[in-house]
Design a protein around this motif. Structure first.
Motif, PDB file in Angstrom:
ATOM      1  N   GLU A  10       0.828  -1.203   0.000  1.00  0.00           N
ATOM      2  CA  GLU A  10       0.000   0.000   0.000  1.00  0.00           C
ATOM      3  C   GLU A  10       0.870   1.264   0.000  1.00  0.00           C
ATOM      4  O   GLU A  10       0.543   2.257  -0.658  1.00  0.00           O
ATOM      5  CB  GLU A  10      -0.923   0.009   1.226  1.00  0.00           C
ATOM      6  CG  GLU A  10      -1.902   1.170   1.258  1.00  0.00           C
ATOM      7  CD  GLU A  10      -2.735   1.301  -0.015  1.00  0.00           C
ATOM      8  OE1 GLU A  10      -2.978   2.448  -0.441  1.00  0.00           O
ATOM      9  OE2 GLU A  10      -3.140   0.272  -0.582  1.00  0.00           O
ATOM     10  N   ARG A  13       2.170   1.647  -3.513  1.00  0.00           N
ATOM     11  CA  ARG A  13       1.103   2.157  -4.384  1.00  0.00           C
ATOM     12  C   ARG A  13       0.907   3.654  -4.158  1.00  0.00           C
ATOM     13  O   ARG A  13       0.747   4.422  -5.113  1.00  0.00           O
ATOM     14  CB  ARG A  13      -0.199   1.397  -4.098  1.00  0.00           C
ATOM     15  CG  ARG A  13      -1.337   1.726  -5.049  1.00  0.00           C
ATOM     16  CD  ARG A  13      -2.570   0.886  -4.720  1.00  0.00           C
ATOM     17  NE  ARG A  13      -3.598   1.041  -5.737  1.00  0.00           N
ATOM     18  CZ  ARG A  13      -4.435   2.066  -5.800  1.00  0.00           C
ATOM     19  NH1 ARG A  13      -4.384   3.023  -4.882  1.00  0.00           N
ATOM     20  NH2 ARG A  13      -5.340   2.147  -6.765  1.00  0.00           N
ATOM     21  N   ARG A  14       0.937   4.068  -2.884  1.00  0.00           N
ATOM     22  CA  ARG A  14       0.780   5.486  -2.567  1.00  0.00           C
ATOM     23  C   ARG A  14       1.938   6.301  -3.144  1.00  0.00           C
ATOM     24  O   ARG A  14       1.742   7.401  -3.680  1.00  0.00           O
ATOM     25  CB  ARG A  14       0.720   5.661  -1.046  1.00  0.00           C
ATOM     26  CG  ARG A  14       0.539   7.084  -0.525  1.00  0.00           C
ATOM     27  CD  ARG A  14      -0.864   7.555  -0.774  1.00  0.00           C
ATOM     28  NE  ARG A  14      -0.963   8.392  -1.972  1.00  0.00           N
ATOM     29  CZ  ARG A  14      -2.103   8.724  -2.525  1.00  0.00           C
ATOM     30  NH1 ARG A  14      -3.244   8.267  -2.042  1.00  0.00           N
ATOM     31  NH2 ARG A  14      -2.124   9.484  -3.589  1.00  0.00           N
ATOM     32  N   LEU A  17       1.382   6.754  -6.881  1.00  0.00           N
ATOM     33  CA  LEU A  17       0.359   7.754  -7.180  1.00  0.00           C
ATOM     34  C   LEU A  17       0.895   9.168  -6.947  1.00  0.00           C
ATOM     35  O   LEU A  17       0.658  10.072  -7.756  1.00  0.00           O
ATOM     36  CB  LEU A  17      -0.886   7.506  -6.317  1.00  0.00           C
ATOM     37  CG  LEU A  17      -1.705   6.255  -6.656  1.00  0.00           C
ATOM     38  CD1 LEU A  17      -2.813   6.061  -5.629  1.00  0.00           C
ATOM     39  CD2 LEU A  17      -2.283   6.343  -8.063  1.00  0.00           C
ATOM     40  N   ASP A  18       1.613   9.353  -5.842  1.00  0.00           N
ATOM     41  CA  ASP A  18       2.186  10.683  -5.556  1.00  0.00           C
ATOM     42  C   ASP A  18       3.206  11.079  -6.624  1.00  0.00           C
ATOM     43  O   ASP A  18       3.240  12.230  -7.075  1.00  0.00           O
ATOM     44  CB  ASP A  18       2.849  10.691  -4.177  1.00  0.00           C
ATOM     45  CG  ASP A  18       1.834  10.592  -3.043  1.00  0.00           C
ATOM     46  OD1 ASP A  18       0.636  10.826  -3.289  1.00  0.00           O
ATOM     47  OD2 ASP A  18       2.251  10.270  -1.905  1.00  0.00           O
ATOM     48  N   ALA A  60      -6.302   5.580 -11.849  1.00  0.00           N
ATOM     49  CA  ALA A  60      -6.238   5.414 -10.398  1.00  0.00           C
ATOM     50  C   ALA A  60      -5.896   6.734  -9.716  1.00  0.00           C
ATOM     51  O   ALA A  60      -6.423   7.048  -8.638  1.00  0.00           O
ATOM     52  CB  ALA A  60      -5.204   4.351 -10.030  1.00  0.00           C
ATOM     53  N   LEU A  61      -5.012   7.523 -10.324  1.00  0.00           N
ATOM     54  CA  LEU A  61      -4.639   8.818  -9.763  1.00  0.00           C
ATOM     55  C   LEU A  61      -5.848   9.754  -9.741  1.00  0.00           C
ATOM     56  O   LEU A  61      -6.130  10.393  -8.718  1.00  0.00           O
ATOM     57  CB  LEU A  61      -3.506   9.433 -10.588  1.00  0.00           C
ATOM     58  CG  LEU A  61      -3.114  10.869 -10.230  1.00  0.00           C
ATOM     59  CD1 LEU A  61      -2.633  10.961  -8.784  1.00  0.00           C
ATOM     60  CD2 LEU A  61      -2.040  11.366 -11.195  1.00  0.00           C
ATOM     61  N   HIS A  63      -9.035   8.935  -9.851  1.00  0.00           N
ATOM     62  CA  HIS A  63     -10.017   8.381  -8.917  1.00  0.00           C
ATOM     63  C   HIS A  63      -9.607   8.699  -7.479  1.00  0.00           C
ATOM     64  O   HIS A  63     -10.457   9.040  -6.631  1.00  0.00           O
ATOM     65  CB  HIS A  63     -10.132   6.869  -9.125  1.00  0.00           C
ATOM     66  CG  HIS A  63     -11.172   6.216  -8.277  1.00  0.00           C
ATOM     67  ND1 HIS A  63     -10.897   5.645  -7.059  1.00  0.00           N
ATOM     68  CD2 HIS A  63     -12.511   6.061  -8.468  1.00  0.00           C
ATOM     69  CE1 HIS A  63     -12.008   5.160  -6.534  1.00  0.00           C
ATOM     70  NE2 HIS A  63     -13.000   5.398  -7.365  1.00  0.00           N
ATOM     71  N   ASP A  64      -8.332   8.607  -7.182  1.00  0.00           N
ATOM     72  CA  ASP A  64      -7.830   8.892  -5.838  1.00  0.00           C
ATOM     73  C   ASP A  64      -8.095  10.349  -5.455  1.00  0.00           C
ATOM     74  O   ASP A  64      -8.509  10.642  -4.325  1.00  0.00           O
ATOM     75  CB  ASP A  64      -6.328   8.592  -5.775  1.00  0.00           C
ATOM     76  CG  ASP A  64      -5.742   8.864  -4.407  1.00  0.00           C
ATOM     77  OD1 ASP A  64      -6.048   8.105  -3.465  1.00  0.00           O
ATOM     78  OD2 ASP A  64      -4.975   9.837  -4.266  1.00  0.00           O
ATOM     79  N   GLU A  67     -11.882  10.732  -4.805  1.00  0.00           N
ATOM     80  CA  GLU A  67     -12.316  10.046  -3.599  1.00  0.00           C
ATOM     81  C   GLU A  67     -11.724  10.672  -2.342  1.00  0.00           C
ATOM     82  O   GLU A  67     -12.331  10.582  -1.261  1.00  0.00           O
ATOM     83  CB  GLU A  67     -11.952   8.563  -3.669  1.00  0.00           C
ATOM     84  CG  GLU A  67     -12.801   7.785  -4.665  1.00  0.00           C
ATOM     85  CD  GLU A  67     -14.287   7.891  -4.381  1.00  0.00           C
ATOM     86  OE1 GLU A  67     -14.695   7.659  -3.219  1.00  0.00           O
ATOM     87  OE2 GLU A  67     -15.045   8.226  -5.316  1.00  0.00           O
ATOM     88  N   THR A  68     -10.563  11.314  -2.456  1.00  0.00           N
ATOM     89  CA  THR A  68      -9.981  11.998  -1.295  1.00  0.00           C
ATOM     90  C   THR A  68     -10.894  13.119  -0.827  1.00  0.00           C
ATOM     91  O   THR A  68     -11.160  13.270   0.375  1.00  0.00           O
ATOM     92  CB  THR A  68      -8.590  12.556  -1.639  1.00  0.00           C
ATOM     93  OG1 THR A  68      -7.692  11.463  -1.876  1.00  0.00           O
ATOM     94  CG2 THR A  68      -8.028  13.389  -0.492  1.00  0.00           C
TER      95      THR A  68
END
Length: 204
Positions: A10, A13-14, A17-18, A60-61, A63-64, A67-68
Motif C-alpha cells: 500500500e 502504491r501510494r 500515485l504521488d 487510479a490517480l 479516482h484517488d 475520492e480523497t
C-alpha cells in the motif's frame, strides 16, 4: 533514484500515485512510466505490478483525487446532525476546513488541468460531478439555497488561486450553515420569477 526497501504494497502504491501526480503536473500527461517509477523509487516491474498500464495508473490517480475529497466531506459530517442539508453542511466544512495553502492549491489545479486534457479522465470527472449533484439535490434544501451555498463554498476554497481569500473562514462557514438551516431566509432568497420580464433596469 534508488529503490526504497521495506515499504508495504500500500505504501508503494501510494508512492507511485504521488510520483505520478508530481510528474504529470510538471511534465504533462505524456510523462513516461520509467520517469514515474524512478521518481517513486520503484523498479519499472514494481510499477507494472501495481498498475499494468499507464492508463490504469492515470485512472487510479484521478479516482484517488476525487475520492480523497469525498472522504474529506464524509469526515466533516456531524453525526448528530439529522436536519435537511446535512451533506451540504459537511461539504461546506470540507471546503473551508483550513486556510488553503496557495502553493498546494496551484499544484492541485495544475494537475487537474493536465488530467482533464485526457478524454477518459474528463468523463470520470463529469460522472463524479453528476454524482455530487444528485446527492446534494437529495439533501433536502431548496435548489436556490443549495446553488448559492455550494457556489460560495467552492469559490472561497479556490479564491487564493487568484490572489484573493476569505478573511474569516469560520464566519463564512457559520453564515453558509445558517442559510442551510433558516427556512425564513429561504423565503427571502427565493428568486423573483418576474424579474427577468422587467428587464435590467427594474432589478437595480
Amino acid at each position: 533514484m534508488a529503490r526504497k526497501a521495506g515499504r508495504t504494497p500500500e505504501e508503494t502504491r501510494r508512492a507511485l500515485l504521488d510520483a505520478a501526480g508530481a510528474a504529470i503536473r510538471t511534465r504533462g500527461a505524456s510523462v513516461s512510466l520509467d520517469e514515474i517509477a524512478r521518481e517513486a523509487g520503484v523498479s519499472k516491474g514494481g510499477l507494472l505490478y501495481h498498475f499494468p498500464t499507464k492508463d490504469a495508473l492515470v485512472h487510479a490517480l484521478a479516482h484517488d483525487l476525487l475520492e480523497t475529497f469525498r472522504a474529506e466531506v464524509s469526515a466533516a459530517a456531524d453525526p448528530t446532525d439529522q436536519a435537511p442539508g446535512r451533506l451540504t453542511r459537511a461539504y461546506i466544512r470540507a471546503c473551508l476546513a483550513s486556510p488553503p495553502d496557495e502553493t498546494a492549491l496551484r499544484e492541485s489545479i495544475a494537475l487537474v488541468t493536465q488530467l482533464n486534457s485526457l478524454p477518459e479522465i474528463a468523463d470520470l470527472a463529469r460522472a463524479d460531478a453528476r454524482r455530487w449533484n444528485e446527492q446534494l439535490r437529495a439533501d433536502g434544501l431548496p435548489e436556490h439555497v443549495l446553488s448559492l451555498v455550494i457556489a460560495a463554498a467552492d469559490g472561497a476554497s479556490t479564491a487564493p488561486l487568484w490572489g484573493g481569500g476569505v478573511s474569516d473562514a469560520r464566519q463564512l462557514e457559520a453564515q453558509l450553515n445558517r442559510l442551510t438551516l433558516d427556512q425564513e431566509l429561504w423565503r427571502h432568497l427565493q428568486p423573483d420569477p418576474h424579474a427577468s420580464d422587467r428587464g435590467p433596469e427594474a432589478t437595480r
